[in-house]
Design a protein around this motif. Sequence first.
Motif, mmCIF file in Angstrom:
data_model
loop_
_atom_site.group_PDB
_atom_site.id
_atom_site.type_symbol
_atom_site.label_atom_id
_atom_site.label_comp_id
_atom_site.label_asym_id
_atom_site.label_seq_id
_atom_site.Cartn_x
_atom_site.Cartn_y
_atom_site.Cartn_z
ATOM 1 N N VAL A 1 0.845 -1.256 0.129
ATOM 2 C CA VAL A 1 -0.094 -0.129 -0.088
ATOM 3 C C VAL A 1 0.910 1.136 0.032
ATOM 4 N N PHE A 2 1.928 1.402 0.807
ATOM 5 C CA PHE A 2 2.847 2.341 0.756
ATOM 6 C C PHE A 2 3.587 2.448 -0.467
ATOM 7 N N LEU A 3 4.148 1.262 -0.884
ATOM 8 C CA LEU A 3 4.776 1.282 -2.274
ATOM 9 C C LEU A 3 4.092 1.861 -3.217
ATOM 10 N N LEU A 4 2.903 1.406 -3.306
ATOM 11 C CA LEU A 4 1.627 2.167 -4.253
ATOM 12 C C LEU A 4 1.508 3.510 -4.253
ATOM 13 N N ALA A 5 1.384 3.983 -3.007
ATOM 14 C CA ALA A 5 1.460 5.563 -2.903
ATOM 15 C C ALA A 5 2.820 6.184 -3.553
ATOM 16 N N CYS A 6 3.664 5.469 -3.262
ATOM 17 C CA CYS A 6 5.111 6.198 -3.617
ATOM 18 C C CYS A 6 5.039 6.089 -4.953
ATOM 19 N N ALA A 7 4.635 4.837 -5.645
ATOM 20 C CA ALA A 7 4.563 4.761 -7.112
ATOM 21 C C ALA A 7 3.630 5.685 -7.628
ATOM 22 N N ALA A 8 2.515 5.865 -7.330
ATOM 23 C CA ALA A 8 1.746 7.142 -7.606
ATOM 24 C C ALA A 8 2.314 8.509 -7.735
ATOM 25 N N ALA A 9 3.051 8.762 -6.485
ATOM 26 C CA ALA A 9 3.833 10.058 -6.928
ATOM 27 C C ALA A 9 4.765 10.221 -7.630
ATOM 28 N N ALA A 10 5.417 9.075 -7.908
ATOM 29 C CA ALA A 10 6.561 8.795 -8.930
ATOM 30 C C ALA A 10 6.154 9.025 -10.435
ATOM 31 N N THR A 11 4.690 8.706 -10.741
ATOM 32 C CA THR A 11 4.198 8.793 -11.976
ATOM 33 C C THR A 11 4.366 10.388 -12.344
ATOM 34 N N THR B 1 14.165 6.844 -6.627
ATOM 35 C CA THR B 1 13.842 5.473 -6.500
ATOM 36 C C THR B 1 14.246 4.806 -5.179
ATOM 37 N N ILE B 2 15.258 5.197 -4.922
ATOM 38 C CA ILE B 2 15.957 4.918 -3.238
ATOM 39 C C ILE B 2 14.984 5.478 -2.162
ATOM 40 N N ILE B 3 14.824 6.663 -2.400
ATOM 41 C CA ILE B 3 14.021 7.394 -1.629
ATOM 42 C C ILE B 3 12.487 6.951 -1.350
ATOM 43 N N TRP C 1 9.000 1.486 3.022
ATOM 44 C CA TRP C 1 9.615 0.545 4.238
ATOM 45 C C TRP C 1 9.334 1.395 5.454
ATOM 46 N N ALA C 2 9.598 2.700 5.437
ATOM 47 C CA ALA C 2 9.324 3.370 6.707
ATOM 48 C C ALA C 2 7.790 3.364 7.250
ATOM 49 N N GLY C 3 7.071 3.914 6.194
ATOM 50 C CA GLY C 3 5.572 3.870 6.119
ATOM 51 C C GLY C 3 4.994 2.380 6.807
ATOM 52 N N TYR C 4 5.862 1.301 6.238
ATOM 53 C CA TYR C 4 5.173 0.080 6.706
ATOM 54 C C TYR C 4 5.595 -0.152 8.088
ATOM 55 N N ARG C 5 6.871 0.086 8.370
ATOM 56 C CA ARG C 5 7.279 0.193 9.886
ATOM 57 C C ARG C 5 6.582 0.758 10.648
ATOM 58 N N LEU C 6 6.128 1.853 10.296
ATOM 59 C CA LEU C 6 5.265 2.985 11.220
ATOM 60 C C LEU C 6 3.928 2.535 11.295
ATOM 61 N N SER C 7 3.521 1.823 10.346
ATOM 62 C CA SER C 7 2.168 1.194 10.584
ATOM 63 C C SER C 7 2.040 0.028 11.556
ATOM 64 N N LEU C 8 3.223 -0.561 11.848
ATOM 65 C CA LEU C 8 3.243 -1.816 12.836
ATOM 66 C C LEU C 8 3.342 -1.099 14.374
ATOM 67 N N ILE C 9 3.619 0.050 14.291
ATOM 68 C CA ILE C 9 3.909 0.746 15.885
ATOM 69 C C ILE C 9 2.780 1.401 16.437
ATOM 70 N N PRO C 10 2.201 0.956 17.588
ATOM 71 C CA PRO C 10 0.950 1.665 18.265
ATOM 72 C C PRO C 10 1.388 2.919 18.564
ATOM 73 N N GLY C 11 0.317 3.735 18.459
ATOM 74 C CA GLY C 11 0.627 5.252 18.498
ATOM 75 C C GLY C 11 1.281 6.063 17.456
ATOM 76 N N ALA D 1 0.827 13.359 4.347
ATOM 77 C CA ALA D 1 0.939 14.783 3.838
ATOM 78 C C ALA D 1 2.203 14.790 3.108
ATOM 79 N N GLN D 2 3.294 14.334 3.390
ATOM 80 C CA GLN D 2 4.442 14.453 2.677
ATOM 81 C C GLN D 2 4.337 13.778 1.291
ATOM 82 N N ILE D 3 3.536 12.520 1.216
ATOM 83 C CA ILE D 3 3.471 12.223 -0.214
ATOM 84 C C ILE D 3 2.547 12.917 -0.937
ATOM 85 N N ALA D 4 1.488 13.595 -0.409
ATOM 86 C CA ALA D 4 0.689 14.389 -1.229
ATOM 87 C C ALA D 4 1.399 15.918 -1.692
ATOM 88 N N LEU D 5 2.265 16.290 -0.921
ATOM 89 C CA LEU D 5 3.032 17.446 -1.255
ATOM 90 C C LEU D 5 3.940 17.104 -2.087
#
Length: 147
Positions: A5-15, A46-48, A54-64, A74-78
């Motif tokens: 899901v996070f990768l797809l959001a990044c791919a959409a931004a990359a388009t 590509t690296i970013i 990866w960071a979004g995924y890791r964050l999604s696993l952390i409570p709070g 917000a950053q992916i939209a900007l």
Amino acid sequence: MTFFVFLLACAAAATTGVMFKPGAWYESLNKPSFTPPNWAFPVAWTIIYLLLAWAGYRLSLIPGSQTVLALWAAQIALNTLWTPVFFGAHQVLAALMILLVLWLVVAAMVVLALQLDVVTGLILFPYLAWLCVAAALNFSILMKNRT
């Protein structure tokens, strides 16, 4: 599954980079000496984008982590907005304003991510560093191409 899901959001931004290419307008600009070579941009992004997913995924696993995930959104939209404004509309000042807000959002995201998980916060540092280069480049282009 969540990583994709996070990768797809990044791919959409990359388009936007595919839709709004630098082209002749960008080539005609007076750019600073520290401008990276053209091949560096797709490599860096590509690296970013992979690190962001990866960071979004890791964050999604952390409570709070809701606030940091809101900043991630917000950053992916900007991020997605900057390319059509700069390369599409040729609005260098408006793009710089977007980039400054993006930098602030990413800086806050890094700080909050570091508090939740040091590894995730560190994963985001290359993005913040690249945004510093991008902001300096955007600002310099604005200054060198005033008409």
